[in-house]
Scaffold this active site. Structure first.
Site, PDB file in Angstrom:
ATOM      1  CD  GLU A  57      -3.151  -1.173   0.619  1.00 22.78           C
ATOM      2  OE1 GLU A  57      -3.065  -0.645  -0.409  1.00 22.78           O
ATOM      3  OE2 GLU A  57      -4.078  -1.783   0.951  1.00 22.78           O
ATOM      4  CG  HIS A  76      -4.249   0.978   5.636  1.00 16.92           C
ATOM      5  ND1 HIS A  76      -5.427   1.053   5.663  1.00 16.92           N
ATOM      6  CD2 HIS A  76      -3.818  -0.314   5.103  1.00 16.92           C
ATOM      7  CE1 HIS A  76      -5.822   0.027   4.896  1.00 16.92           C
ATOM      8  NE2 HIS A  76      -4.990  -0.803   4.649  1.00 16.92           N
ATOM      9  CG  HIS A  78      -7.289  -4.525   6.657  1.00 16.33           C
ATOM     10  ND1 HIS A  78      -6.949  -5.438   6.030  1.00 16.33           N
ATOM     11  CD2 HIS A  78      -6.795  -3.453   6.310  1.00 16.33           C
ATOM     12  CE1 HIS A  78      -6.302  -5.337   5.009  1.00 16.33           C
ATOM     13  NE2 HIS A  78      -6.357  -3.946   5.009  1.00 16.33           N
ATOM     14  CE1 TYR A  97     -19.404  14.265  22.815  1.00 16.89           C
ATOM     15  CE2 TYR A  97     -17.476  15.705  21.917  1.00 16.89           C
ATOM     16  CZ  TYR A  97     -18.171  14.928  22.875  1.00 16.89           C
ATOM     17  OH  TYR A  97     -17.200  14.677  24.019  1.00 16.89           O
ATOM     18  CG  HIS A 139      -8.687  -2.052   1.787  1.00 17.28           C
ATOM     19  ND1 HIS A 139      -8.301  -1.299   0.981  1.00 17.28           N
ATOM     20  CD2 HIS A 139      -8.119  -2.249   2.981  1.00 17.28           C
ATOM     21  CE1 HIS A 139      -6.718  -1.701   1.131  1.00 17.28           C
ATOM     22  NE2 HIS A 139      -6.691  -2.072   2.360  1.00 17.28           N
ATOM     23  CE1 TYR A 192      -9.349  16.378  23.006  1.00 19.83           C
ATOM     24  CE2 TYR A 192     -10.393  16.003  20.854  1.00 19.83           C
ATOM     25  CZ  TYR A 192     -10.108  15.423  21.986  1.00 19.83           C
ATOM     26  OH  TYR A 192     -10.211  14.146  22.425  1.00 19.83           O
TER      27      TYR A 192
HETATM   28 ZN   LIG Z   1      -5.142  -2.637   3.558  1.00 20.49          ZN
END
Ligand SMILES: [Zn+2]
Length: 196
Positions: A57, A76, A78, A97, A139, A192
């Site tokens: 990726e 990243h 899953h 919120y 994904h 924040y």
């Molecule tokens: Zn992935």
């Protein structure tokens, strides 16, 4: 990521920006067995250096750093709940919120494209517009930030929101906060978020 429950097995990948490119986790190596020397350096043109191949990726990592100069780290995963919603082609609306933690009044779900492709990278960057997180249809999810710590904390927050939204959906589609309510939250969040 795995200990925090936002990833399982070898899936997912992480990167941090460095001068001229970024460092990214290697392809197909279990995290517990990954040593510092397995981390791969990729330059801005996509050329990798190191004893391992970069994550498959790597392309969206490169493109996100190019598109978003303020971003220093990308996580990243899953994550199970975020990915469940993504498998239904659903993003996360302003049912709570805290959705504003990703920078806007929703967390979008990018349409599906094959992993590792330029098409997926382009769709992810579009879904991340004005945001620091998005889901990837069928994904997983991406969280980005000004440090690894911030990107990881955001990924945990997105997974928590995804779980709460999923739980609410078991009863009924929750009411969504309107734009004026979310604008009020986003105004309060400016300081924040920057503190992350
Ligand atoms: Zn992935």
């Amino acid at each position: 990521m795995n200990e925090l429950g936002i990833n399982r097995g070898k899936s997912g990948n992480v990167s941090a920006r460095i001068d001229g490119g970024f460092l990214v986790t290697p392809s197909a190596l279990p995290y517990a067995e990954t040593a510092p020397d397995d981390i791969v350096k990729v330059d801005n043109d996509g050329n990798a250096t190191g004893r391992c191949a970069p994550s498959s990726e790597w392309r969206f990592h490169r493109d996100i750093y190019a598109a978003r100069q303020e971003i220093m780290a990308i996580v990243h995963t899953h994550a199970p709940f975020a990915t469940t919603l993504a498998c239904l082609d659903r993003g996360i609306p302003a049912f709570h919120y805290m959705v504003a933690v990703a920078g806007g009044s929703d967390i979008r779900c990018a349409p599906y494209a094959t992993f590792g492709t330029q098409a997926l990278s382009d769709l992810a960057i579009h879904a991340l517009g004005g945001r620091t997180a998005c889901l990837l249809a069928h994904h997983g999810m991406i969280a980005i930030g000004q440090s690894l710590k911030a990107a990881l904390a955001l990924a945990v927050e997105v997974e928590t929101l995804a779980e709460m939204y999923w739980r609410a959906l078991q009863i009924e589609e929750p009411r969504v906060l309107d734009e004026s309510e979310m604008r009020a939250v986003l105004g309060k969040f400016d300081g924040y978020r920057n503190a992350w």
